[in-house]
Motif scaffolding. Structure first.
Motif, PDB file in Angstrom:
ATOM      1  N   GLU A  64      23.880  39.640  28.903  1.00  0.00           N
ATOM      2  CA  GLU A  64      22.768  40.589  28.994  1.00  0.00           C
ATOM      3  C   GLU A  64      22.704  41.476  27.745  1.00  0.00           C
ATOM      4  N   ILE A  65      23.879  41.987  27.330  1.00  0.00           N
ATOM      5  CA  ILE A  65      23.905  42.889  26.181  1.00  0.00           C
ATOM      6  C   ILE A  65      23.515  42.152  24.901  1.00  0.00           C
ATOM      7  N   SER A  66      24.005  40.911  24.765  1.00  0.00           N
ATOM      8  CA  SER A  66      23.641  40.107  23.588  1.00  0.00           C
ATOM      9  C   SER A  66      22.129  39.942  23.515  1.00  0.00           C
ATOM     10  N   THR A  67      21.531  39.620  24.659  1.00  0.00           N
ATOM     11  CA  THR A  67      20.078  39.416  24.691  1.00  0.00           C
ATOM     12  C   THR A  67      19.352  40.715  24.389  1.00  0.00           C
ATOM     13  N   MET A  68      19.853  41.816  24.982  1.00  0.00           N
ATOM     14  CA  MET A  68      19.196  43.107  24.765  1.00  0.00           C
ATOM     15  C   MET A  68      19.256  43.532  23.301  1.00  0.00           C
ATOM     16  N   LYS A  69      20.358  43.208  22.641  1.00  0.00           N
ATOM     17  CA  LYS A  69      20.461  43.558  21.219  1.00  0.00           C
ATOM     18  C   LYS A  69      19.432  42.795  20.397  1.00  0.00           C
ATOM     19  N   LEU A  70      19.107  41.581  20.850  1.00  0.00           N
ATOM     20  CA  LEU A  70      18.140  40.752  20.117  1.00  0.00           C
ATOM     21  C   LEU A  70      16.699  41.181  20.385  1.00  0.00           C
ATOM     22  N   ILE A  71      16.497  41.954  21.449  1.00  0.00           N
ATOM     23  CA  ILE A  71      15.137  42.379  21.801  1.00  0.00           C
ATOM     24  C   ILE A  71      14.726  43.575  20.959  1.00  0.00           C
ATOM     25  N   ARG A  72      13.724  43.382  20.134  1.00  0.00           N
ATOM     26  CA  ARG A  72      13.168  44.468  19.321  1.00  0.00           C
ATOM     27  C   ARG A  72      11.686  44.504  19.634  1.00  0.00           C
ATOM     28  N   HIS A  73      11.308  45.326  20.555  1.00  0.00           N
ATOM     29  CA  HIS A  73       9.908  45.378  20.982  1.00  0.00           C
ATOM     30  C   HIS A  73       9.478  46.829  21.083  1.00  0.00           C
ATOM     31  N   PRO A  74       8.251  47.157  20.637  1.00  0.00           N
ATOM     32  CA  PRO A  74       7.820  48.562  20.640  1.00  0.00           C
ATOM     33  C   PRO A  74       7.765  49.199  22.022  1.00  0.00           C
ATOM     34  N   ASN A  75       7.724  48.393  23.088  1.00  0.00           N
ATOM     35  CA  ASN A  75       7.627  48.949  24.438  1.00  0.00           C
ATOM     36  C   ASN A  75       8.915  48.794  25.254  1.00  0.00           C
ATOM     37  N   VAL A  76      10.019  48.510  24.578  1.00  0.00           N
ATOM     38  CA  VAL A  76      11.317  48.410  25.262  1.00  0.00           C
ATOM     39  C   VAL A  76      12.312  49.312  24.543  1.00  0.00           C
ATOM     40  N   ILE A  77      13.055  50.104  25.325  1.00  0.00           N
ATOM     41  CA  ILE A  77      14.082  50.979  24.740  1.00  0.00           C
ATOM     42  C   ILE A  77      15.039  50.123  23.914  1.00  0.00           C
ATOM     43  N   ARG A  78      15.281  50.546  22.712  1.00  0.00           N
ATOM     44  CA  ARG A  78      16.100  49.782  21.761  1.00  0.00           C
ATOM     45  C   ARG A  78      17.597  49.982  22.026  1.00  0.00           C
ATOM     46  N   MET A  79      18.366  48.905  21.920  1.00  0.00           N
ATOM     47  CA  MET A  79      19.816  49.009  21.987  1.00  0.00           C
ATOM     48  C   MET A  79      20.359  48.863  20.563  1.00  0.00           C
ATOM     49  N   TYR A  80      21.151  49.837  20.117  1.00  0.00           N
ATOM     50  CA  TYR A  80      21.630  49.827  18.734  1.00  0.00           C
ATOM     51  C   TYR A  80      22.954  49.099  18.560  1.00  0.00           C
ATOM     52  N   GLU A  81      23.939  49.474  19.368  1.00  0.00           N
ATOM     53  CA  GLU A  81      25.248  48.852  19.200  1.00  0.00           C
ATOM     54  C   GLU A  81      26.069  49.019  20.469  1.00  0.00           C
ATOM     55  N   VAL A  82      27.186  48.299  20.511  1.00  0.00           N
ATOM     56  CA  VAL A  82      28.081  48.361  21.662  1.00  0.00           C
ATOM     57  C   VAL A  82      29.489  48.636  21.151  1.00  0.00           C
ATOM     58  N   MET A  83      30.196  49.528  21.832  1.00  0.00           N
ATOM     59  CA  MET A  83      31.586  49.832  21.469  1.00  0.00           C
ATOM     60  C   MET A  83      32.423  49.771  22.750  1.00  0.00           C
ATOM     61  N   ALA A  84      33.726  49.728  22.580  1.00  0.00           N
ATOM     62  CA  ALA A  84      34.592  49.730  23.759  1.00  0.00           C
ATOM     63  C   ALA A  84      35.891  50.454  23.457  1.00  0.00           C
ATOM     64  N   SER A  85      36.402  51.143  24.474  1.00  0.00           N
ATOM     65  CA  SER A  85      37.764  51.671  24.429  1.00  0.00           C
ATOM     66  C   SER A  85      38.575  50.778  25.360  1.00  0.00           C
ATOM     67  N   LYS A  86      39.821  51.149  25.656  1.00  0.00           N
ATOM     68  CA  LYS A  86      40.616  50.314  26.562  1.00  0.00           C
ATOM     69  C   LYS A  86      40.034  50.308  27.975  1.00  0.00           C
ATOM     70  N   THR A  87      39.347  51.388  28.334  1.00  0.00           N
ATOM     71  CA  THR A  87      38.880  51.510  29.731  1.00  0.00           C
ATOM     72  C   THR A  87      37.355  51.515  29.894  1.00  0.00           C
ATOM     73  N   LYS A  88      36.605  51.728  28.797  1.00  0.00           N
ATOM     74  CA  LYS A  88      35.156  51.886  28.932  1.00  0.00           C
ATOM     75  C   LYS A  88      34.373  51.051  27.928  1.00  0.00           C
ATOM     76  N   VAL A  89      33.111  50.776  28.286  1.00  0.00           N
ATOM     77  CA  VAL A  89      32.166  50.131  27.363  1.00  0.00           C
ATOM     78  C   VAL A  89      31.067  51.139  27.079  1.00  0.00           C
ATOM     79  N   TYR A  90      30.707  51.301  25.804  1.00  0.00           N
ATOM     80  CA  TYR A  90      29.686  52.270  25.389  1.00  0.00           C
ATOM     81  C   TYR A  90      28.495  51.515  24.815  1.00  0.00           C
ATOM     82  N   ILE A  91      27.360  51.628  25.484  1.00  0.00           N
ATOM     83  CA  ILE A  91      26.141  50.962  25.009  1.00  0.00           C
ATOM     84  C   ILE A  91      25.232  52.036  24.413  1.00  0.00           C
TER      85      ILE A  91
END
Length: 456
Positions: A64-91
């Protein structure tokens, strides 16, 4: 950005400085943040790895995240990057400042056809584009329709709103989810459904609401509501034109096999008036960060750490931008209810009482109502002892200093039913009447003035 008082602390993740919580869900929360290198404001969705592992949906989240990163559309909230710690994922996502589309309806009552059509066209553009990339929303509802500073519609949470869902061998989705009033009959039926057909039904309900100012299917109890949805039993207000009635009827067709398709909607005469297809460019996007987020090597160089200075025993001082971001338009948690009432998942009040007194008064008022109170400096967690419609009601409370001797108290539902939270707050506010200085409707304006911000 305004500055904090010298004593207060900040939490940072990578190059982002985290601010206030914008919303909470079953997998984590969304926080306001600032890119310390560029000064840009973003929203960061924080997922707990443990919960993701428990639901066995790592592969799906990565997809899902891979696909969302590829989506660049003026009417969809943009996803910039993804990070992770040992316990959490940051989108890390685009942060928009124009508020929710449905807040505009709450003020206006309803839209004229020309205006409703403009927003509906943008909604269909977003949904159609994402479907073409194999991404289905599955939970289109009012709080997912935001506006940017120029009034352009942005659909949020595309592909991330219903993470536990799986496509089975029959090629259909099987998990029931979504806000009941907006859900397609085949989703409720639990015999499997196509994401595209179900998304379009939700768009039809949204179009009806834009034009009518109320929901097509509304009943106090779920069984009665589902009966109406199964039969598509609704009545058009007299001001609907015959052409839009025909379109809504074709979209709100309870049989997904005969329901109109998005391609047919785009060719519809009513829809096509003044229609401009969106123009945008596809950029090169790297998916390396997505592969790294569930890297289990403890010494992985890809992992980030939350850095936090020790929080002193004073309420956090809210800076200027964060204060503006508390205005109703930026809350990601309004629910659209009957007669245009907005039943919110959070509310606030201001008080001139000392912070310690506010904490004591909230505890005194909540305990007799059957709530267990846990305190952590100037934050509180209130948990209801009784099991409600959606489990125990949990309320997160935090006190912010917005000006000298002026505090803003935020109460946010972190678990349980929204209507029960609304009822809880009404009862709580009776016990707090001695310390409440202004209600939420007046809070932002007064606090803005106290901070030297002049509302436009």
């Amino acid at each position: 950005m305004g500055s904090r008082s010298s004593g207060s602390s900040r939490t940072s993740v990578g190059k982002y400085e985290l601010g206030r919580t914008l919303g909470e869900g079953s997998f984590g929360k969304v926080k306001f943040a600032r890119n310390m290198e560029t000064g840009d404001n973003v929203a960061i969705k924080i997922l707990h790895k443990e919960k993701v592992l428990k639901h066995k949906i790592i592969a799906q989240i990565k997809r899902e995240i891979s696909t969302m990163k590829l989506i660049r559309h003026p009417n969809v909230i943009r996803m910039y990057e993804v990070m992770a710690s040992k316990t959490k994922v940051y989108i890390v996502m685009e942060f928009v400042t124009g508020g929710e589309l449905f807040d505009k309806i709450a003020k206006k009552g309803r839209f004229r056809e020309e205006e409703a059509r403009k927003y509906f066209q943008q909604l269909i553009n977003a949904v159609d584009y994402c479907h073409s990339r194999g991404v289905f929303h599955r939970d289109l509802k009012p709080e997912n329709l935001l506006l940017d500073a120029n009034g352009v519609l942005k659909v949020s949470d595309f592909g991330l709103s219903a993470l536990p869902q799986q496509v089975r061998e029959d090629g259909l989705l099987h998990t029931t989810c979504g806000t009941p009033n907006y859900v397609a009959p085949e989703v409720i039926n639990d015999k499997g459904y196509h994401g595209a057909k179900a998304d379009l039904w939700s768009c039809g309900v949204i179009l009806f609401v834009l034009l009518a100012g109320f929901l097509p299917f509304e009943e106090p109890n779920l069984v009665a509501l589902y009966k109406k949805i199964f039969k598509a039993d609704f009545t058009f207000p007299q001001w609907f034109s015959s052409s839009v009635k025909k379109l809504v009827k074709r979209i709100l067709d309870p049989n997904p096999l005969t329901r109109i398709t998005i391609a047919e909607v785009i060719e519809n005469e009513w829809f096509k008036k003044g229609y401009r297809p969106p123009s945008f460019e596809q950029a090169d996007v790297s998916l390396d960060d997505v592969d790294a987020i569930f890297d289990e090597l403890e010494d992985s160089q890809n992992l980030v750490m939350e850095k936090r200075k020790e929080q002193p025993a004073t309420p956090v001082t809210m800076n200027a931008f964060e204060l503006i971001s508390t205005s109703r338009g930026l809350n990601l948690g309004s629910l659209f209810e009957k007669q245009m009432g907005l039943v919110k998942r959070e509310t606030r009040f201001t008080s001139r009482c000392p912070a310690d007194e506010i904490i004591s008064k909230i505890e005194e008022a909540a305990t007799p109502m059957g709530f267990d109170v846990k305190k952590n400096k100037y934050k509180m967690k209130l948990q209801g002892e009784k099991t409600g419609r959606k489990g125990h009601l949990n309320v997160a409370t935090e006190i912010f200093e917005v000006a000298p001797s002026l505090y803003m108290v935020e109460l946010r539902k972190s678990g349980g039913d929204t209507l029960e939270f609304h009822k809880f707050y009404k009862n709580l506010s009776t016990g707090l009447k001695d310390i409440v200085w202004k209600s939420e409707d007046e809070t932002v304006e007064e606090a803005n003035e106290g901070s030297g911000i002049v509302p436009s």
